[in-house]
Design a protein around this motif. Structure first.
Motif, PDB file in Angstrom:
ATOM      1  N   ALA A  73     -11.517   4.623 -10.980  1.00 16.79           N
ATOM      2  CA  ALA A  73     -12.172   5.288 -12.544  1.00 16.79           C
ATOM      3  C   ALA A  73     -11.784   4.645 -14.243  1.00 16.79           C
ATOM      4  O   ALA A  73     -12.102   3.772 -14.843  1.00 16.79           O
ATOM      5  CB  ALA A  73     -12.484   6.797 -12.574  1.00 16.79           C
ATOM      6  N   ASP A  74      -9.969   4.075 -13.615  1.00 20.66           N
ATOM      7  CA  ASP A  74      -9.528   3.897 -14.882  1.00 20.66           C
ATOM      8  C   ASP A  74      -8.086   3.169 -14.792  1.00 20.66           C
ATOM      9  O   ASP A  74      -8.191   2.267 -15.758  1.00 20.66           O
ATOM     10  CB  ASP A  74      -8.198   4.976 -14.749  1.00 20.66           C
ATOM     11  CG  ASP A  74      -7.107   5.088 -14.109  1.00 20.66           C
ATOM     12  OD1 ASP A  74      -7.546   4.737 -13.209  1.00 20.66           O
ATOM     13  OD2 ASP A  74      -6.246   5.374 -14.054  1.00 20.66           O
ATOM     14  N   ALA A  75      -8.864   1.945 -14.373  1.00 18.85           N
ATOM     15  CA  ALA A  75      -8.096   0.148 -13.363  1.00 18.85           C
ATOM     16  C   ALA A  75      -8.532  -0.199 -15.071  1.00 18.85           C
ATOM     17  O   ALA A  75      -8.110  -1.158 -15.991  1.00 18.85           O
ATOM     18  CB  ALA A  75      -8.978   0.897 -12.726  1.00 18.85           C
ATOM     19  N   PRO A  76     -10.032  -0.476 -16.326  1.00 22.89           N
ATOM     20  CA  PRO A  76     -10.436  -0.677 -16.565  1.00 22.89           C
ATOM     21  C   PRO A  76      -9.232  -0.730 -17.538  1.00 22.89           C
ATOM     22  O   PRO A  76      -8.744  -1.378 -18.776  1.00 22.89           O
ATOM     23  CB  PRO A  76     -11.917  -1.045 -17.187  1.00 22.89           C
ATOM     24  CG  PRO A  76     -11.790  -0.247 -15.460  1.00 22.89           C
ATOM     25  CD  PRO A  76     -11.002  -0.103 -15.179  1.00 22.89           C
ATOM     26  N   THR A  77      -9.478   0.573 -18.328  1.00 26.40           N
ATOM     27  CA  THR A  77      -8.712   0.720 -19.742  1.00 26.40           C
ATOM     28  C   THR A  77      -7.232   0.357 -19.192  1.00 26.40           C
ATOM     29  O   THR A  77      -6.564   0.558 -20.297  1.00 26.40           O
ATOM     30  CB  THR A  77      -8.083   2.003 -19.855  1.00 26.40           C
ATOM     31  OG1 THR A  77      -9.948   2.439 -20.240  1.00 26.40           O
ATOM     32  CG2 THR A  77      -7.789   2.910 -20.839  1.00 26.40           C
ATOM     33  N   ARG A  78      -6.686   0.789 -18.156  1.00 32.58           N
ATOM     34  CA  ARG A  78      -4.889   0.408 -17.746  1.00 32.58           C
ATOM     35  C   ARG A  78      -4.540  -0.745 -17.420  1.00 32.58           C
ATOM     36  O   ARG A  78      -3.544  -1.201 -18.488  1.00 32.58           O
ATOM     37  CB  ARG A  78      -4.907   1.918 -16.695  1.00 32.58           C
ATOM     38  CG  ARG A  78      -3.545   1.800 -16.441  1.00 32.58           C
ATOM     39  CD  ARG A  78      -3.074   2.914 -14.959  1.00 32.58           C
ATOM     40  NE  ARG A  78      -3.888   3.104 -14.283  1.00 32.58           N
ATOM     41  CZ  ARG A  78      -3.675   1.656 -13.257  1.00 32.58           C
ATOM     42  NH1 ARG A  78      -3.142   1.279 -13.319  1.00 32.58           N
ATOM     43  NH2 ARG A  78      -4.850   2.424 -12.420  1.00 32.58           N
ATOM     44  N   LEU A  79      -5.583  -1.426 -17.224  1.00 29.92           N
ATOM     45  CA  LEU A  79      -5.614  -2.980 -17.074  1.00 29.92           C
ATOM     46  C   LEU A  79      -5.176  -3.869 -18.718  1.00 29.92           C
ATOM     47  O   LEU A  79      -4.427  -4.728 -18.902  1.00 29.92           O
ATOM     48  CB  LEU A  79      -6.279  -3.780 -16.308  1.00 29.92           C
ATOM     49  CG  LEU A  79      -5.606  -3.489 -15.184  1.00 29.92           C
ATOM     50  CD1 LEU A  79      -6.861  -3.856 -14.192  1.00 29.92           C
ATOM     51  CD2 LEU A  79      -4.697  -4.147 -14.709  1.00 29.92           C
ATOM     52  N   ARG A  80      -6.040  -3.136 -18.616  1.00 26.41           N
ATOM     53  CA  ARG A  80      -6.310  -3.571 -20.508  1.00 26.41           C
ATOM     54  C   ARG A  80      -4.651  -3.350 -21.991  1.00 26.41           C
ATOM     55  O   ARG A  80      -4.453  -3.644 -22.471  1.00 26.41           O
ATOM     56  CB  ARG A  80      -7.471  -2.708 -21.042  1.00 26.41           C
ATOM     57  CG  ARG A  80      -7.753  -4.178 -23.039  1.00 26.41           C
ATOM     58  CD  ARG A  80      -9.487  -3.865 -23.118  1.00 26.41           C
ATOM     59  NE  ARG A  80      -9.826  -3.834 -22.708  1.00 26.41           N
ATOM     60  CZ  ARG A  80     -11.113  -3.640 -21.555  1.00 26.41           C
ATOM     61  NH1 ARG A  80     -10.970  -2.473 -21.374  1.00 26.41           N
ATOM     62  NH2 ARG A  80     -11.548  -4.268 -20.645  1.00 26.41           N
ATOM     63  N   ASP A  81      -4.441  -1.611 -21.211  1.00 23.82           N
ATOM     64  CA  ASP A  81      -3.449  -1.448 -22.039  1.00 23.82           C
ATOM     65  C   ASP A  81      -2.462  -2.310 -21.523  1.00 23.82           C
ATOM     66  O   ASP A  81      -1.209  -2.567 -22.597  1.00 23.82           O
ATOM     67  CB  ASP A  81      -2.851  -0.241 -21.966  1.00 23.82           C
ATOM     68  CG  ASP A  81      -4.264   0.956 -22.496  1.00 23.82           C
ATOM     69  OD1 ASP A  81      -4.537   0.169 -23.661  1.00 23.82           O
ATOM     70  OD2 ASP A  81      -4.080   2.363 -21.772  1.00 23.82           O
ATOM     71  N   GLU A  82      -1.433  -2.375 -20.508  1.00 20.40           N
ATOM     72  CA  GLU A  82      -0.901  -2.960 -20.166  1.00 20.40           C
ATOM     73  C   GLU A  82      -0.771  -4.909 -20.187  1.00 20.40           C
ATOM     74  O   GLU A  82       0.198  -5.230 -21.283  1.00 20.40           O
ATOM     75  CB  GLU A  82      -1.356  -3.620 -18.169  1.00 20.40           C
ATOM     76  CG  GLU A  82      -1.196  -2.031 -17.936  1.00 20.40           C
ATOM     77  CD  GLU A  82      -0.850  -1.978 -16.154  1.00 20.40           C
ATOM     78  OE1 GLU A  82      -1.302  -3.123 -15.739  1.00 20.40           O
ATOM     79  OE2 GLU A  82      -0.473  -0.806 -15.402  1.00 20.40           O
ATOM     80  N   LYS A  83      -2.253  -5.303 -20.517  1.00 20.22           N
ATOM     81  CA  LYS A  83      -2.491  -6.979 -20.897  1.00 20.22           C
ATOM     82  C   LYS A  83      -1.774  -6.888 -21.888  1.00 20.22           C
ATOM     83  O   LYS A  83      -0.726  -7.653 -22.735  1.00 20.22           O
ATOM     84  CB  LYS A  83      -3.393  -6.941 -20.533  1.00 20.22           C
ATOM     85  CG  LYS A  83      -3.356  -7.476 -19.071  1.00 20.22           C
ATOM     86  CD  LYS A  83      -3.414  -8.952 -18.922  1.00 20.22           C
ATOM     87  CE  LYS A  83      -4.125  -9.121 -17.673  1.00 20.22           C
ATOM     88  NZ  LYS A  83      -3.541 -10.505 -17.058  1.00 20.22           N
ATOM     89  N   ARG A  84      -2.414  -5.631 -23.076  1.00 17.42           N
ATOM     90  CA  ARG A  84      -2.073  -5.648 -24.937  1.00 17.42           C
ATOM     91  C   ARG A  84      -0.580  -5.510 -24.976  1.00 17.42           C
ATOM     92  O   ARG A  84       0.231  -6.433 -25.891  1.00 17.42           O
ATOM     93  CB  ARG A  84      -3.230  -4.683 -25.528  1.00 17.42           C
ATOM     94  CG  ARG A  84      -3.826  -4.917 -25.530  1.00 17.42           C
ATOM     95  CD  ARG A  84      -5.082  -3.042 -25.915  1.00 17.42           C
ATOM     96  NE  ARG A  84      -6.214  -3.924 -26.746  1.00 17.42           N
ATOM     97  CZ  ARG A  84      -7.018  -3.167 -26.758  1.00 17.42           C
ATOM     98  NH1 ARG A  84      -6.639  -1.816 -26.257  1.00 17.42           N
ATOM     99  NH2 ARG A  84      -8.754  -3.082 -26.574  1.00 17.42           N
ATOM    100  N   GLU A  85      -0.050  -4.765 -24.397  1.00 23.22           N
ATOM    101  CA  GLU A  85       1.900  -5.092 -24.759  1.00 23.22           C
ATOM    102  C   GLU A  85       2.231  -6.057 -24.472  1.00 23.22           C
ATOM    103  O   GLU A  85       2.657  -6.229 -25.263  1.00 23.22           O
ATOM    104  CB  GLU A  85       1.967  -3.505 -23.554  1.00 23.22           C
ATOM    105  CG  GLU A  85       3.926  -3.184 -23.191  1.00 23.22           C
ATOM    106  CD  GLU A  85       3.751  -2.758 -25.011  1.00 23.22           C
ATOM    107  OE1 GLU A  85       4.585  -3.290 -25.672  1.00 23.22           O
ATOM    108  OE2 GLU A  85       2.945  -2.102 -26.073  1.00 23.22           O
ATOM    109  N   ARG A  86       2.377  -6.487 -22.565  1.00 27.61           N
ATOM    110  CA  ARG A  86       2.712  -7.860 -22.542  1.00 27.61           C
ATOM    111  C   ARG A  86       2.278  -8.910 -23.223  1.00 27.61           C
ATOM    112  O   ARG A  86       2.699 -10.046 -23.974  1.00 27.61           O
ATOM    113  CB  ARG A  86       2.145  -8.322 -21.767  1.00 27.61           C
ATOM    114  CG  ARG A  86       2.385  -7.004 -20.223  1.00 27.61           C
ATOM    115  CD  ARG A  86       2.726  -7.644 -18.808  1.00 27.61           C
ATOM    116  NE  ARG A  86       1.230  -8.547 -18.424  1.00 27.61           N
ATOM    117  CZ  ARG A  86       1.024  -7.946 -17.254  1.00 27.61           C
ATOM    118  NH1 ARG A  86       0.610  -6.426 -17.288  1.00 27.61           N
ATOM    119  NH2 ARG A  86      -0.274  -7.987 -16.936  1.00 27.61           N
TER     120      ARG A  86
END
Length: 126
Positions: A73-86
């Motif tokens: 359920a939280d994969a899209p948000t978590r992946l987007r946050d990780e990509k933004r940080e990187r």
């Protein structure tokens, strides 16, 4: 689909993550089984299983016993946050360092970035 730059299981995992980020796979959607994935891409089922286990370990997908694998359920948000940080670490910081080396003022960089965002040819979300 696959290249020689990294292990195939990592490329599979990155492709599935990219599909989640692009909305091709949405939260709680079932993903192909490892056997289906292996057959579709003509790879060893163990390689597909390793990729899927990697995604389970990262919390991108989860197993429903007897049913299959699903996008968390939280994969899209978590992946987007990780990509933004990187993005800031891997893209923006080197860009600023290069601009400094070339003597490009910050205001020029900002203006150019704003123009790129406003350019209709780039499209939103790419």
């Amino acid at each position: 689909m696959f290249d020689d730059h990294s292990p195939i299981y990592r490329q599979i995992a990155e492709q599935i993550k990219a599909d989640v980020l692009r909305g091709v796979l949405v939260a709680e959607e079932q993903v192909m089984s490892t056997n289906q994935y292996a057959a579709h891409y003509r790879i060893n089922p163990a390689t597909a299983a390793k990729a899927f286990q990697h995604l389970v370990d990262e919390g991108v997908i989860y197993k429903r016993r007897g049913v299959g694998m699903f996008v968390s359920a939280d994969a899209p948000t978590r992946l987007r946050d990780e990509k933004r940080e990187r993005f800031f670490t891997d893209v923006l910081e080197p860009l600023v360092a290069q601009a400094r080396t070339l003597g490009i003022p910050a205001a020029d960089v900002v203006t150019h970035i704003q123009q790129l965002f406003e350019n209709d040819d780039l499209g939103e979300g790419r």
